[in-house]
Design a protein around this motif. Structure first.
Motif, PDB file in Angstrom:
ATOM      1  N   GLN A  98       0.863  -1.174   0.000  1.00  0.00           N
ATOM      2  CA  GLN A  98       0.000   0.000   0.000  1.00  0.00           C
ATOM      3  C   GLN A  98       0.903   1.228   0.000  1.00  0.00           C
ATOM      4  O   GLN A  98       1.583   1.502   0.981  1.00  0.00           O
ATOM      5  CB  GLN A  98      -0.911   0.009   1.221  1.00  0.00           C
ATOM      6  CG  GLN A  98      -1.793   1.248   1.297  1.00  0.00           C
ATOM      7  CD  GLN A  98      -2.729   1.370   0.105  1.00  0.00           C
ATOM      8  OE1 GLN A  98      -3.564   0.518  -0.124  1.00  0.00           O
ATOM      9  NE2 GLN A  98      -2.581   2.440  -0.679  1.00  0.00           N
ATOM     10  N   PHE A 135      -2.746   0.520  -4.026  1.00  0.00           N
ATOM     11  CA  PHE A 135      -2.451  -0.830  -3.541  1.00  0.00           C
ATOM     12  C   PHE A 135      -2.035  -1.695  -4.717  1.00  0.00           C
ATOM     13  O   PHE A 135      -2.784  -1.827  -5.689  1.00  0.00           O
ATOM     14  CB  PHE A 135      -3.667  -1.463  -2.856  1.00  0.00           C
ATOM     15  CG  PHE A 135      -3.413  -2.907  -2.502  1.00  0.00           C
ATOM     16  CD1 PHE A 135      -2.551  -3.239  -1.465  1.00  0.00           C
ATOM     17  CD2 PHE A 135      -3.996  -3.937  -3.238  1.00  0.00           C
ATOM     18  CE1 PHE A 135      -2.277  -4.567  -1.155  1.00  0.00           C
ATOM     19  CE2 PHE A 135      -3.733  -5.269  -2.927  1.00  0.00           C
ATOM     20  CZ  PHE A 135      -2.871  -5.583  -1.887  1.00  0.00           C
ATOM     21  N   GLN A 177      -8.138  -3.877   0.423  1.00  0.00           N
ATOM     22  CA  GLN A 177      -6.884  -4.578   0.096  1.00  0.00           C
ATOM     23  C   GLN A 177      -7.012  -6.095   0.260  1.00  0.00           C
ATOM     24  O   GLN A 177      -6.415  -6.857  -0.509  1.00  0.00           O
ATOM     25  CB  GLN A 177      -5.737  -4.047   0.967  1.00  0.00           C
ATOM     26  CG  GLN A 177      -5.348  -2.597   0.696  1.00  0.00           C
ATOM     27  CD  GLN A 177      -6.145  -1.614   1.543  1.00  0.00           C
ATOM     28  OE1 GLN A 177      -7.108  -2.001   2.215  1.00  0.00           O
ATOM     29  NE2 GLN A 177      -5.753  -0.345   1.523  1.00  0.00           N
TER      30      GLN A 177
END
Lengths: 276, 276
Positions: free
Chosen positions: B14, B33, B66
């Motif tokens: 990230q 990400f 994510q």
């Protein structure tokens, strides 16, 4: 108790509540995630203790715990990390005073009137939670991050019959040997030595962490590695043949990006103990 | 481009980066990400456009994207919602000026020098991303929340060959009929009527949303339901027999607790289009 907010989340409810605490002598705020199953009766409770500078809110919005707690049918409580508000002592350093309660009861002024976080967690908030919400007092586990990892491991060591399992993300493992600990124990308790009763490695040496399963994750790129002293706790737990899993996670640092990555594992680990 | 931070997260990275933008005439910040698969070659890209008052950071830390992007091997970019900084016009209202770019190009002073968010997203940031990162320009999809849901649907309508799928969480669906839209179009474009070219319902009427799969989630307890006008867009899409799924999620509100609950579904939906 007052409801600050309630939001539907993963089929359950993420609430925020305030209540008066005798221990801290003021109002305290906490977050509580209740899975859908709580509408049918009491569910197990996982305590999540947060780190330095955090409030009840950080983990609640950043750790991603609710997805997995919902999957496992487990509630998660997110307490604050210290007393706050007017008349509560504070310090300019980020790691002393408000936001840095260290989950202990201060004996020294100016901290002693309000900084009673151990009693707050283990008594006041506990009583409130089991009175006000459908939670099963016989099924509790505890986790936390950094200072909260220290809190999780030490409160578990102090209450061997209460928590079925304990885990931690990048915990402060040996605070009497660390600048995250020495300063705070000296301030809150008068001496660093008095902190030994609140040091996971010292407690582990007495066998206090031998009786429940433990899971500890720390990143190999943790920018605070020197302050965590993970090796001291690992050495002690392994020498004692404790039921411990200690994982160094390659490339991860101290942030919530690390916590959120592995919280699924931690909640699954606790679920195994909680639903046994 | 400068790297602000990079944190390991769900096996990927990230990152947060800043870069100079010609369109907005200043520095812009975004989050990206990249899943682990990006180390072996270009991966698909999902755009996530945020809502009023947000920066690049809110969804990046609160949406829980994510976990699922890593599972699907998809990158996610989190742009800012407006230009910022010295010399950039602003307004006291939370829903006009900085934090409220509405993903359009302003033509009216004092906004026109910097508020060019459509060009920023579709040109400047696009060029930077595909030059600097292992991303597959042929595989792009777009999503967003609230004002960002408006952005996702309208940019998809404007670029029918670019995005393979579009989705939205509680989008502003018909801004020319809403106080989230009328004020902003009047300010940025001079007239509300000029906003019709940037209104998902108006665009849908022309068939511009007929060509890609759409997924829209909105909570039945959304506190801004009257401002979203979901029914207008639903009526239009259904009348046109568009490839649209519109879900009202019982008990959910407008918060990130809602977004995080359903983002797994949205990323799976986009993955199907992106990996086809």
């Amino acid at each position: 108790m007052e409801t600050v907010s309630e939001n539907r989340c993963f089929g359950g409810t993420q609430g925020v509540y305030t209540h008066a605490s005798d221990a801290t002598g003021g109002d305290m705020t906490f977050g509580l995630f209740l899975p859908d199953e709580a509408s049918d009766g009491p569910v197990p409770l996982l305590w999540y203790l947060s780190g330095l500078t955090c409030t009840h809110e950080n983990a609640m919005v950043k750790a991603g715990a609710q997805a997995w707690a919902a999957e496992q049918g487990i509630a998660v409580v997110f307490p604050d990390t210290s007393p706050r508000g007017e008349g509560v002592a504070n310090h300019d350093d980020y790691d002393l005073g408000q936001g840095a309660g260290f989950y202990i009861d201060a004996t020294q002024p100016p901290w002693s009137p309000h900084f009673k976080m151990q009693t707050y967690i283990l008594e006041d908030l506990t009583r409130l939670l089991f009175n006000a919400f459908p939670l099963d007092e016989e099924r509790q586990s505890i986790t936390g991050h950094s200072m909260g990892g220290h809190g999780a491991l030490t409160l578990a060591a102090k209450m061997p019959d209460r928590f079925r399992s304990a885990s931690a993300f990048s915990p402060i493992c040996n605070p009497t040997q660390s600048d995250w600990g020495k300063k705070q124990f000296a301030a809150y308790l008068g001496t660093i030595d008095a902190g030994k009763a609140h040091d996971a490695t010292e407690l582990a040496k007495t066998g206090a962490l031998d009786t429940i399963p433990l899971l500890i994750d720390t990143g190999t790129d943790d920018q605070f590695a020197d302050l965590l002293c993970t090796e001291a706790l690992a050495q002690t737990l392994i020498a004692r043949r404790a039921d411990a899993t200690i994982r160094l996670q390659k490339g991860y640092d101290h942030s919530y990006f690390f916590v959120s990555t592995f919280i699924e594992d931690h909640i699954a680990f606790h679920a195994e103990a909680l639903w046994r």
